[in-house]
Design a protein around this motif. Sequence first.
Motif, PDB file in Angstrom:
ATOM      1  N   LEU A  69       3.332  -0.990   1.593  1.00 55.49           N
ATOM      2  CA  LEU A  69       2.969  -1.681   0.358  1.00 55.49           C
ATOM      3  C   LEU A  69       2.771  -0.687  -0.791  1.00 55.49           C
ATOM      4  CD1 LEU A  69       0.411  -4.283   1.776  1.00 55.49           C
ATOM      5  CD2 LEU A  69       2.691  -4.790   0.877  1.00 55.49           C
ATOM      6  N   SER A  70       2.139   0.446  -0.491  1.00 59.46           N
ATOM      7  CA  SER A  70       1.903   1.464  -1.528  1.00 59.46           C
ATOM      8  C   SER A  70       3.219   1.975  -2.095  1.00 59.46           C
ATOM      9  CB  SER A  70       1.102   2.625  -0.947  1.00 59.46           C
ATOM     10  OG  SER A  70      -0.205   2.212  -0.625  1.00 59.46           O
ATOM     11  N   ASP A  71       4.175   2.208  -1.210  1.00 63.45           N
ATOM     12  CA  ASP A  71       5.475   2.710  -1.665  1.00 63.45           C
ATOM     13  C   ASP A  71       6.217   1.652  -2.471  1.00 63.45           C
ATOM     14  OD1 ASP A  71       4.917   5.071  -0.399  1.00 63.45           O
ATOM     15  OD2 ASP A  71       6.142   4.666   1.373  1.00 63.45           O
ATOM     16  N   GLU A  72       6.139   0.406  -2.012  1.00 63.51           N
ATOM     17  CA  GLU A  72       6.911  -0.662  -2.652  1.00 63.51           C
ATOM     18  C   GLU A  72       6.378  -0.998  -4.040  1.00 63.51           C
ATOM     19  OE1 GLU A  72       8.549  -5.181  -1.652  1.00 63.51           O
ATOM     20  OE2 GLU A  72       7.187  -4.176  -0.260  1.00 63.51           O
ATOM     21  N   TYR A  73       5.035  -0.965  -4.202  1.00 63.00           N
ATOM     22  CA  TYR A  73       4.437  -1.427  -5.452  1.00 63.00           C
ATOM     23  C   TYR A  73       3.773  -0.304  -6.268  1.00 63.00           C
ATOM     24  CZ  TYR A  73       5.086  -6.032  -3.352  1.00 63.00           C
ATOM     25  OH  TYR A  73       5.620  -7.149  -2.782  1.00 63.00           O
ATOM     26  N   GLU A  74       3.995   0.955  -5.885  1.00 65.37           N
ATOM     27  CA  GLU A  74       3.397   2.105  -6.576  1.00 65.37           C
ATOM     28  C   GLU A  74       1.870   2.036  -6.596  1.00 65.37           C
ATOM     29  OE1 GLU A  74       5.148   3.517 -10.253  1.00 65.37           O
ATOM     30  OE2 GLU A  74       6.832   2.162  -9.967  1.00 65.37           O
ATOM     31  N   LEU A  75       1.308   1.566  -5.483  1.00 67.80           N
ATOM     32  CA  LEU A  75      -0.147   1.470  -5.358  1.00 67.80           C
ATOM     33  C   LEU A  75      -0.652   2.631  -4.504  1.00 67.80           C
ATOM     34  CD1 LEU A  75      -0.249  -2.359  -4.728  1.00 67.80           C
ATOM     35  CD2 LEU A  75      -1.542  -1.233  -6.521  1.00 67.80           C
ATOM     36  N   HIS A  76      -0.388   3.833  -4.935  1.00 60.59           N
ATOM     37  CA  HIS A  76      -0.621   5.000  -4.087  1.00 60.59           C
ATOM     38  C   HIS A  76      -2.117   5.291  -3.941  1.00 60.59           C
ATOM     39  CE1 HIS A  76       3.629   5.437  -4.228  1.00 60.59           C
ATOM     40  NE2 HIS A  76       3.636   5.655  -5.529  1.00 60.59           N
ATOM     41  N   VAL A  77      -2.629   5.020  -2.731  1.00 61.38           N
ATOM     42  CA  VAL A  77      -4.024   5.247  -2.396  1.00 61.38           C
ATOM     43  C   VAL A  77      -4.084   5.823  -0.987  1.00 61.38           C
ATOM     44  CG1 VAL A  77      -6.300   4.200  -2.111  1.00 61.38           C
ATOM     45  CG2 VAL A  77      -4.729   3.265  -3.806  1.00 61.38           C
ATOM     46  N   ASP A  78      -4.918   6.832  -0.784  1.00 65.69           N
ATOM     47  CA  ASP A  78      -5.108   7.416   0.548  1.00 65.69           C
ATOM     48  C   ASP A  78      -5.896   6.423   1.398  1.00 65.69           C
ATOM     49  OD1 ASP A  78      -5.739   8.817   2.814  1.00 65.69           O
ATOM     50  OD2 ASP A  78      -6.698  10.494   1.798  1.00 65.69           O
ATOM     51  N   VAL A  87     -12.389   4.289 -10.309  1.00 66.52           N
ATOM     52  CA  VAL A  87     -12.404   2.837 -10.469  1.00 66.52           C
ATOM     53  C   VAL A  87     -10.977   2.277 -10.455  1.00 66.52           C
ATOM     54  CG1 VAL A  87     -12.994   0.970 -12.045  1.00 66.52           C
ATOM     55  CG2 VAL A  87     -14.593   2.844 -11.710  1.00 66.52           C
ATOM     56  N   GLY A  88     -10.043   3.001 -11.084  1.00 63.39           N
ATOM     57  CA  GLY A  88      -8.656   2.545 -11.089  1.00 63.39           C
ATOM     58  C   GLY A  88      -8.081   2.453  -9.686  1.00 63.39           C
ATOM     59  N   HIS A  89      -8.400   3.434  -8.837  1.00 59.24           N
ATOM     60  CA  HIS A  89      -7.926   3.390  -7.453  1.00 59.24           C
ATOM     61  C   HIS A  89      -8.630   2.292  -6.658  1.00 59.24           C
ATOM     62  CE1 HIS A  89      -6.026   7.233  -8.386  1.00 59.24           C
ATOM     63  NE2 HIS A  89      -5.330   7.082  -7.290  1.00 59.24           N
ATOM     64  N   GLN A  90      -9.907   2.038  -6.961  1.00 58.60           N
ATOM     65  CA  GLN A  90     -10.607   0.939  -6.296  1.00 58.60           C
ATOM     66  C   GLN A  90      -9.917  -0.396  -6.597  1.00 58.60           C
ATOM     67  OE1 GLN A  90     -14.848   0.928  -7.063  1.00 58.60           O
ATOM     68  NE2 GLN A  90     -15.004   3.134  -6.739  1.00 58.60           N
ATOM     69  N   GLN A  91      -9.462  -0.540  -7.829  1.00 56.64           N
ATOM     70  CA  GLN A  91      -8.774  -1.778  -8.166  1.00 56.64           C
ATOM     71  C   GLN A  91      -7.461  -1.911  -7.391  1.00 56.64           C
ATOM     72  OE1 GLN A  91      -7.067  -2.584 -12.188  1.00 56.64           O
ATOM     73  NE2 GLN A  91      -8.655  -4.124 -12.200  1.00 56.64           N
ATOM     74  N   ARG A  92      -6.763  -0.798  -7.210  1.00 59.86           N
ATOM     75  CA  ARG A  92      -5.541  -0.848  -6.405  1.00 59.86           C
ATOM     76  C   ARG A  92      -5.852  -1.279  -4.978  1.00 59.86           C
ATOM     77  NH1 ARG A  92      -2.610   4.864  -8.123  1.00 59.86           N
ATOM     78  NH2 ARG A  92      -3.250   4.813 -10.307  1.00 59.86           N
ATOM     79  N   VAL A  93      -6.998  -0.848  -4.458  1.00 59.44           N
ATOM     80  CA  VAL A  93      -7.401  -1.281  -3.110  1.00 59.44           C
ATOM     81  C   VAL A  93      -7.587  -2.791  -3.074  1.00 59.44           C
ATOM     82  CG1 VAL A  93      -9.173  -1.080  -1.310  1.00 59.44           C
ATOM     83  CG2 VAL A  93      -8.484   0.946  -2.614  1.00 59.44           C
ATOM     84  N   GLU A  94      -8.184  -3.353  -4.123  1.00 59.62           N
ATOM     85  CA  GLU A  94      -8.364  -4.806  -4.179  1.00 59.62           C
ATOM     86  C   GLU A  94      -7.006  -5.520  -4.172  1.00 59.62           C
ATOM     87  OE1 GLU A  94     -10.793  -6.625  -3.695  1.00 59.62           O
ATOM     88  OE2 GLU A  94     -12.610  -6.072  -4.762  1.00 59.62           O
ATOM     89  N   ILE A  95      -6.042  -4.980  -4.907  1.00 64.02           N
ATOM     90  CA  ILE A  95      -4.706  -5.584  -4.917  1.00 64.02           C
ATOM     91  C   ILE A  95      -4.054  -5.446  -3.542  1.00 64.02           C
ATOM     92  CG2 ILE A  95      -2.387  -5.439  -5.924  1.00 64.02           C
ATOM     93  CD1 ILE A  95      -3.734  -4.551  -8.551  1.00 64.02           C
ATOM     94  N   LEU A  96      -4.195  -4.271  -2.925  1.00 63.03           N
ATOM     95  CA  LEU A  96      -3.649  -4.063  -1.576  1.00 63.03           C
ATOM     96  C   LEU A  96      -4.261  -5.033  -0.583  1.00 63.03           C
ATOM     97  CD1 LEU A  96      -3.496  -0.160  -1.414  1.00 63.03           C
ATOM     98  CD2 LEU A  96      -1.551  -1.716  -1.129  1.00 63.03           C
TER      99      LEU A  96
END
Length: 514
Positions: free
Chosen positions: A128-137, A147-156
């Motif tokens: 999912l991270s690769d497909e949608y550019e939601l790069h999070v460890d 906070v920006g990465h936390q929001q990506r986690v919510e989307i993931l």
Amino acid sequence: MTDTEPYAIELKGISKAFGPVQANKDISLHVRKGAIHGIVGENGAGKSTLMSILYGFYKADAGEILINGQPTPIPDSQAAIRAGIGMVHQHFKLVENFTVVENVILGAEDGALLQPSITKARRILKELSDEYELHVDPDSVIEEISVGHQQRVEILKQLYRHADILILDEPTGVLTPAEADHLFRILNGLKEQGKTIILITHKLREIMEVTDTVSVMRRGEMTATVQTADTSPEELAELMVGRKVLLRVDKAPANPGEVVLDIKDLRANDDQKVERLKGISLQIRAGEILGIAGVAGNGQSELLEVLGGMIAATGGSIAVNGEQIDLTGTSSDGQSRRARGIAHVPEDRQREGLIMPFMAWENMGFGYHHDPKYQKNRLFMDNAALKQDTAEKMERFDVRPPNPFLEAKNFSGGNQQKIVVAREIERNPDLLLIGQPTRGVDIGAIEFIHKQIIALRDEGKAILLVSVELDEIMSLSDRIAVMFDGHIMGERLPSETDEGELGLLMAGVTKGAA
């Protein structure tokens, strides 16, 4: 979408009341598949209530929900998830001491043994991270990421649960401009993959930039739905508020007087003993607004906290009206600051400005409970006087509903902010510290709060403004200081700079280095 293809979402005649308050009234809404559909409206217009019905948090009193053309009862959030609906809330629903992958599988485990679920989730998250550019460890701990990465986690989380419809409630309220731009790229990527997105925001620039269609709500009713390309920020603002709204700040030139605040070589640490202020020197004069620009996390919060008496300094000096303030921690508290003519509107109204379960009249007295007009005698407060004072302030600041007995948590974000602003501005301070004055606030309340700040300046007061909104800094400030990594990178006049130069300074780049 073809004319025969069903809508992703249809709401028909949705109504919802909370006691005498009609939050939603006979609302109908059609959202096309694969579109980004904006919903705008003032705080309290009913936007979040409507989305909470769609996500199963509330049950509508009347009306029908259709998903992909099929009538779909949604009694709870589990039913919404089964229907392919995911929601990213304004205040994230993450366990801060859990890792990313643990948060993603929480509530969606495959069985009693967690390891197989974690292994599977880690693999899917990478895809999912690769497909949608939601790069999070996946192994990062939530409290240690931005906070920006936390929001990506919510989307993931929502994508992991196979959501085809995503609801985002004020998603940029806590993001820097760069993080917001990255979010919009993510949303466009999701749209290209066929996802349907509902974006609730009060920021008209974002609506114009990222949505295909926008619906406007006012006082619980749906007043208009238009193609974004066919409208303008001015038209949307008028539809939201019911009158013409001034989208720019109208103010006369400043007339600075004597120095009110004099900061020299100020230093301070955060809770982890990391130095956040590294020799700050600033002056603010009576009758001027000094705006502090910078990406969140570069010392602006600590500057406000030291000045407001919330944390002690480790070095330097602060003088107000020529008198030194004790920074040792023995008397460096909010009460002593207020006695020196300093008022403080903190950055986070819910954590630092209000006690959410307490009533409006109780919140209005916080920090000022020793005021003689609130005292019957040395032992007891005159609660009747405080309640009357609160009612008058609520009327002057257009707090809705104007009910002193309503708990703070039951007001919309903009009205919560008005309570805090009214409490502090009405004390006639010599120096106003104000952090993120319009975060999560609708267009009508923004205009009102900006007018109050300008009026205070015109009365000869000194104002220190901290905001991550560059356009707010540019339009309100008489001078701008830019912070990066605990340092002042430079000062500029709004008339002699632009967002490009300020952006470089915010990144720690001076013009010579650039």
